[in-house]
Design a protein around this motif. Structure first.
Motif, mmCIF file in Angstrom:
data_model
loop_
_atom_site.group_PDB
_atom_site.id
_atom_site.type_symbol
_atom_site.label_atom_id
_atom_site.label_comp_id
_atom_site.label_asym_id
_atom_site.label_seq_id
_atom_site.Cartn_x
_atom_site.Cartn_y
_atom_site.Cartn_z
ATOM 1 N N GLU A 227 0.866 -1.181 0.000
ATOM 2 C CA GLU A 227 0.000 0.000 0.000
ATOM 3 C C GLU A 227 0.900 1.226 0.000
ATOM 4 O O GLU A 227 1.822 1.325 0.830
ATOM 5 C CB GLU A 227 -0.883 -0.015 1.252
ATOM 6 N N ASP B 114 0.355 8.910 0.468
ATOM 7 C CA ASP B 114 0.883 10.242 0.181
ATOM 8 C C ASP B 114 1.385 10.861 1.485
ATOM 9 O O ASP B 114 1.436 10.200 2.524
ATOM 10 C CB ASP B 114 -0.176 11.117 -0.500
ATOM 11 N N VAL C 19 -2.673 9.159 3.135
ATOM 12 C CA VAL C 19 -3.836 8.706 2.369
ATOM 13 C C VAL C 19 -3.361 7.704 1.314
ATOM 14 O O VAL C 19 -2.411 7.983 0.577
ATOM 15 C CB VAL C 19 -4.537 9.895 1.680
ATOM 16 N N GLU D 178 -2.577 5.940 -1.945
ATOM 17 C CA GLU D 178 -2.575 6.338 -3.355
ATOM 18 C C GLU D 178 -2.759 5.143 -4.280
ATOM 19 O O GLU D 178 -3.330 5.277 -5.356
ATOM 20 C CB GLU D 178 -1.262 7.048 -3.696
ATOM 21 N N ALA D 179 -2.251 3.982 -3.867
ATOM 22 C CA ALA D 179 -2.344 2.788 -4.700
ATOM 23 C C ALA D 179 -2.118 1.556 -3.842
ATOM 24 O O ALA D 179 -1.444 1.614 -2.809
ATOM 25 C CB ALA D 179 -1.314 2.835 -5.826
ATOM 26 N N ASN E 46 -5.658 2.194 -8.151
ATOM 27 C CA ASN E 46 -5.153 3.529 -7.851
ATOM 28 C C ASN E 46 -6.207 4.363 -7.134
ATOM 29 O O ASN E 46 -7.319 3.899 -6.857
ATOM 30 C CB ASN E 46 -4.663 4.227 -9.123
ATOM 31 N N LEU E 47 -5.839 5.596 -6.836
ATOM 32 C CA LEU E 47 -6.719 6.479 -6.079
ATOM 33 C C LEU E 47 -7.994 6.810 -6.840
ATOM 34 O O LEU E 47 -9.037 7.098 -6.237
ATOM 35 C CB LEU E 47 -5.961 7.771 -5.714
ATOM 36 N N GLU E 48 -7.945 6.758 -8.165
ATOM 37 C CA GLU E 48 -9.108 7.071 -8.997
ATOM 38 C C GLU E 48 -10.077 5.902 -9.119
ATOM 39 O O GLU E 48 -11.119 6.022 -9.760
ATOM 40 C CB GLU E 48 -8.640 7.491 -10.402
ATOM 41 N N GLU F 84 1.977 6.502 -8.852
ATOM 42 C CA GLU F 84 0.590 6.615 -8.400
ATOM 43 C C GLU F 84 -0.380 5.949 -9.363
ATOM 44 O O GLU F 84 -1.579 5.880 -9.081
ATOM 45 C CB GLU F 84 0.212 8.093 -8.230
ATOM 46 N N SER G 96 -1.496 7.062 -12.029
ATOM 47 C CA SER G 96 -2.471 8.041 -12.499
ATOM 48 C C SER G 96 -2.184 8.506 -13.924
ATOM 49 O O SER G 96 -3.078 9.010 -14.610
ATOM 50 C CB SER G 96 -2.477 9.261 -11.562
#
Length: 236
Positions: free
Chosen positions: A96, A99, A103, A105-106, A132-134, A178, A180
Protein backbone atom coordinates in the motif's frame (compact mmCIF):
# COMPACT_ATOMS: atom_id res chain seq x y z
CA UNK A 1 64.95 -45.38 61.26
CA UNK A 2 62.09 -47.71 60.36
CA UNK A 3 59.58 -44.95 60.69
CA UNK A 4 61.52 -42.57 58.42
CA UNK A 5 62.02 -45.32 55.79
CA UNK A 6 58.28 -46.10 55.77
CA UNK A 7 57.37 -42.44 55.31
CA UNK A 8 59.83 -42.10 52.48
CA UNK A 9 58.34 -45.03 50.57
CA UNK A 10 54.80 -43.75 51.08
CA UNK A 11 55.62 -40.25 49.83
CA UNK A 12 57.39 -41.65 46.76
CA UNK A 13 54.36 -43.78 45.87
CA UNK A 14 52.00 -40.80 46.21
CA UNK A 15 54.04 -38.60 43.90
CA UNK A 16 54.22 -41.37 41.31
CA UNK A 17 50.42 -41.81 41.38
CA UNK A 18 49.71 -38.10 41.05
CA UNK A 19 52.14 -37.82 38.15
CA UNK A 20 50.40 -40.65 36.33
CA UNK A 21 46.97 -39.04 36.78
CA UNK A 22 48.26 -35.71 35.47
CA UNK A 23 49.72 -37.39 32.38
CA UNK A 24 46.42 -39.15 31.67
CA UNK A 25 44.47 -35.89 32.01
CA UNK A 26 46.84 -34.12 29.62
CA UNK A 27 46.51 -36.90 27.06
CA UNK A 28 42.72 -36.83 27.38
CA UNK A 29 42.67 -33.05 27.05
CA UNK A 30 44.84 -33.19 23.94
CA UNK A 31 42.57 -35.81 22.44
CA UNK A 32 39.45 -33.68 23.08
CA UNK A 33 41.18 -30.58 21.74
CA UNK A 34 42.03 -32.42 18.53
CA UNK A 35 38.40 -33.50 18.08
CA UNK A 36 37.08 -29.92 18.55
CA UNK A 37 39.39 -28.59 15.88
CA UNK A 38 38.14 -30.99 13.24
CA UNK A 39 36.47 -29.00 10.42
CA UNK A 40 33.57 -30.41 8.42
CA UNK A 41 33.22 -28.79 4.96
CA UNK A 42 29.72 -27.39 4.32
CA UNK A 43 28.60 -26.03 0.95
CA UNK A 44 27.15 -22.51 1.19
CA UNK A 45 25.69 -20.62 -1.74
CA UNK A 46 24.77 -17.07 -0.63
CA UNK A 47 22.54 -16.64 -3.66
CA UNK A 48 20.29 -19.54 -2.63
CA UNK A 49 20.69 -19.58 1.18
CA UNK A 50 18.66 -17.01 3.11
CA UNK A 51 20.12 -15.16 6.09
CA UNK A 52 16.80 -14.30 7.73
CA UNK A 53 13.26 -15.67 7.69
CA UNK A 54 10.20 -13.85 9.02
CA UNK A 55 6.58 -15.01 8.94
CA UNK A 56 3.27 -13.15 9.22
CA UNK A 57 4.81 -9.79 8.34
CA UNK A 58 2.93 -6.50 8.67
CA UNK A 59 5.24 -3.52 8.47
CA UNK A 60 5.16 0.24 7.80
CA UNK A 61 8.05 1.56 5.71
CA UNK A 62 9.30 5.14 6.01
CA UNK A 63 11.07 7.35 3.49
CA UNK A 64 12.82 10.52 4.71
CA UNK A 65 11.02 10.20 8.05
CA UNK A 66 7.55 9.93 6.46
CA UNK A 67 5.55 6.70 6.35
CA UNK A 68 5.17 5.89 2.66
CA UNK A 69 4.34 2.20 2.40
CA UNK A 70 2.65 -0.65 4.21
CA UNK A 71 3.71 -4.22 3.49
CA UNK A 72 1.88 -7.43 4.43
CA UNK A 73 3.30 -10.89 3.67
CA UNK A 74 2.94 -14.43 4.99
CA UNK A 75 6.66 -15.19 4.58
CA UNK A 76 9.71 -12.97 4.06
CA UNK A 77 13.14 -14.41 3.20
CA UNK A 78 16.23 -12.18 3.10
CA UNK A 79 19.34 -13.12 1.11
CA UNK A 80 21.69 -10.56 2.62
CA UNK A 81 24.94 -12.28 1.58
CA UNK A 82 24.01 -12.67 -2.08
CA UNK A 83 26.03 -10.90 -4.74
CA UNK A 84 22.97 -8.70 -5.28
CA UNK A 85 21.18 -8.69 -1.87
CA UNK A 86 17.46 -9.26 -2.23
CA UNK A 87 14.28 -10.18 -0.39
CA UNK A 88 11.93 -12.93 -1.52
CA UNK A 89 8.23 -13.27 -0.75
CA UNK A 90 7.26 -16.79 -1.92
CA UNK A 91 3.69 -16.74 -0.62
CA UNK A 92 2.61 -13.39 -2.03
CA UNK A 93 2.62 -9.78 -0.91
CA UNK A 94 0.29 -6.82 -0.37
CA UNK A 95 1.68 -3.29 -0.76
CA UNK A 96 0.00 0.00 0.00
CA UNK A 97 1.46 3.39 -1.00
CA UNK A 98 0.59 6.55 0.97
CA UNK A 99 0.88 10.24 0.18
CA UNK A 100 2.32 12.79 2.63
CA UNK A 101 -1.02 12.89 4.50
CA UNK A 102 -1.06 9.09 4.94
CA UNK A 103 -3.84 8.71 2.37
CA UNK A 104 -3.53 5.52 0.25
CA UNK A 105 -2.57 6.34 -3.36
CA UNK A 106 -2.34 2.79 -4.70
CA UNK A 107 -2.48 -0.85 -3.61
CA UNK A 108 -0.62 -3.77 -5.19
CA UNK A 109 -0.99 -7.53 -4.69
CA UNK A 110 0.97 -10.39 -6.28
CA UNK A 111 1.48 -14.14 -5.86
CA UNK A 112 5.28 -13.80 -5.59
CA UNK A 113 7.64 -10.86 -5.16
CA UNK A 114 11.35 -9.98 -5.19
CA UNK A 115 12.93 -6.79 -3.88
CA UNK A 116 16.49 -5.90 -4.93
CA UNK A 117 17.91 -3.57 -2.29
CA UNK A 118 20.71 -1.80 -4.18
CA UNK A 119 18.54 -1.13 -7.22
CA UNK A 120 15.47 -0.25 -5.12
CA UNK A 121 13.55 -2.44 -7.56
CA UNK A 122 10.48 -4.61 -7.02
CA UNK A 123 9.66 -7.54 -9.31
CA UNK A 124 6.09 -8.80 -8.87
CA UNK A 125 5.00 -12.09 -10.45
CA UNK A 126 1.68 -13.89 -10.89
CA UNK A 127 -1.81 -12.34 -10.68
CA UNK A 128 -0.45 -8.84 -10.17
CA UNK A 129 -3.37 -6.50 -9.35
CA UNK A 130 -3.25 -2.74 -8.76
CA UNK A 131 -5.86 -0.19 -7.74
CA UNK A 132 -5.15 3.53 -7.85
CA UNK A 133 -6.72 6.48 -6.08
CA UNK A 134 -9.11 7.07 -9.00
CA UNK A 135 -10.60 3.59 -8.63
CA UNK A 136 -8.96 2.16 -11.77
CA UNK A 137 -8.01 -1.52 -11.74
CA UNK A 138 -4.90 -2.97 -13.42
CA UNK A 139 -3.96 -6.62 -13.84
CA UNK A 140 -0.95 -8.32 -15.44
CA UNK A 141 1.38 -11.29 -14.90
CA UNK A 142 4.73 -9.52 -14.33
CA UNK A 143 5.32 -6.01 -13.04
CA UNK A 144 8.44 -3.99 -12.22
CA UNK A 145 8.44 -1.06 -9.79
CA UNK A 146 11.56 1.12 -9.95
CA UNK A 147 11.55 3.27 -6.82
CA UNK A 148 14.63 5.27 -7.86
CA UNK A 149 13.09 6.30 -11.18
CA UNK A 150 9.61 6.45 -9.58
CA UNK A 151 8.01 4.40 -12.34
CA UNK A 152 6.08 1.15 -12.79
CA UNK A 153 6.28 -0.87 -16.00
CA UNK A 154 5.74 -4.25 -17.65
CA UNK A 155 6.37 -5.94 -21.01
CA UNK A 156 3.48 -8.40 -20.57
CA UNK A 157 -0.24 -8.33 -21.35
CA UNK A 158 -2.01 -5.63 -19.33
CA UNK A 159 -5.72 -5.14 -18.70
CA UNK A 160 -7.06 -1.89 -17.27
CA UNK A 161 -10.62 -1.26 -16.10
CA UNK A 162 -11.26 2.46 -15.76
CA UNK A 163 -13.79 4.02 -13.41
CA UNK A 164 -16.30 4.52 -16.26
CA UNK A 165 -16.05 0.75 -16.94
CA UNK A 166 -14.08 1.28 -20.12
CA UNK A 167 -11.56 -1.56 -20.59
CA UNK A 168 -8.13 -1.07 -22.16
CA UNK A 169 -5.79 -3.95 -22.99
CA UNK A 170 -2.32 -4.00 -24.46
CA UNK A 171 1.13 -5.58 -24.46
CA UNK A 172 3.45 -3.58 -22.20
CA UNK A 173 2.89 -0.35 -20.35
CA UNK A 174 4.66 2.30 -18.25
CA UNK A 175 3.26 4.47 -15.48
CA UNK A 176 4.14 6.81 -12.65
CA UNK A 177 4.12 5.39 -9.09
CA UNK A 178 0.59 6.62 -8.40
CA UNK A 179 -0.70 4.82 -11.53
CA UNK A 180 -2.47 8.04 -12.50
CA UNK A 181 -0.57 8.69 -15.76
CA UNK A 182 0.32 5.74 -17.93
CA UNK A 183 1.18 4.64 -21.45
CA UNK A 184 -0.24 1.39 -22.91
CA UNK A 185 1.42 -0.29 -25.90
CA UNK A 186 -0.42 -2.10 -28.73
CA UNK A 187 -3.63 -1.09 -27.03
CA UNK A 188 -7.28 -1.92 -27.67
CA UNK A 189 -10.31 -0.26 -26.12
CA UNK A 190 -13.57 -1.88 -25.05
CA UNK A 191 -16.65 0.15 -24.13
CA UNK A 192 -19.58 -0.99 -21.96
CA UNK A 193 -22.64 -2.09 -23.95
CA UNK A 194 -25.70 0.16 -23.64
CA UNK A 195 -29.37 -0.69 -24.24
CA UNK A 196 -29.61 1.83 -27.09
CA UNK A 197 -29.29 0.09 -30.50
CA UNK A 198 -26.25 1.09 -32.49
CA UNK A 199 -25.42 0.42 -36.10
CA UNK A 200 -22.60 -1.83 -37.21
CA UNK A 201 -20.31 1.09 -38.03
CA UNK A 202 -20.57 2.39 -34.45
CA UNK A 203 -19.93 -1.06 -33.03
CA UNK A 204 -16.84 -1.45 -35.16
CA UNK A 205 -15.52 1.86 -33.85
CA UNK A 206 -15.72 0.63 -30.27
CA UNK A 207 -12.67 -1.59 -30.67
CA UNK A 208 -9.96 0.00 -32.74
CA UNK A 209 -6.44 -1.46 -32.48
CA UNK A 210 -3.62 1.06 -32.39
CA UNK A 211 -1.24 0.11 -35.24
CA UNK A 212 2.11 0.37 -33.44
CA UNK A 213 5.11 -1.90 -33.16
CA UNK A 214 5.53 -3.63 -29.79
CA UNK A 215 8.70 -2.13 -28.28
CA UNK A 216 11.70 -4.36 -27.68
CA UNK A 217 12.18 -4.96 -23.96
CA UNK A 218 14.98 -6.65 -22.10
CA UNK A 219 14.70 -9.85 -20.12
CA UNK A 220 13.64 -9.52 -16.47
CA UNK A 221 17.27 -9.87 -15.37
CA UNK A 222 18.24 -6.55 -16.93
CA UNK A 223 15.12 -4.87 -15.55
CA UNK A 224 15.01 -2.19 -18.22
CA UNK A 225 11.66 -0.47 -18.91
CA UNK A 226 10.04 -0.64 -22.38
CA UNK A 227 11.14 1.88 -24.94
CA UNK A 228 8.85 4.85 -25.56
CA UNK A 229 10.08 5.59 -29.07
CA UNK A 230 7.04 4.05 -30.81
CA UNK A 231 3.49 5.38 -30.87
CA UNK A 232 1.44 4.57 -27.82
CA UNK A 233 -1.79 5.30 -26.05
CA UNK A 234 -1.03 7.95 -23.43
CA UNK A 235 -3.59 8.30 -20.63
CA UNK A 236 -3.44 11.09 -18.08
Amino acid sequence: MLKERFLSKTNHKGITTIFGVVVMLLLFSASCSKENKEVVPVEFDPNTTYTMKTTEVSSLISDSGITRYRMVAQEWLMFGKAEEPFSYFPEGIYLEKFDSLFVPEATITADTAYHYEKQALWKLIGNVEIRNLEGEFFETSILFWDQKEEKIYSDQFIRIVQKDEKVITGIGFESNQEMSQYVVYNSRGEFPVTETPVDSAARDSMQVPVPIQIPDVSTPESVEPPSLESDSLNIE
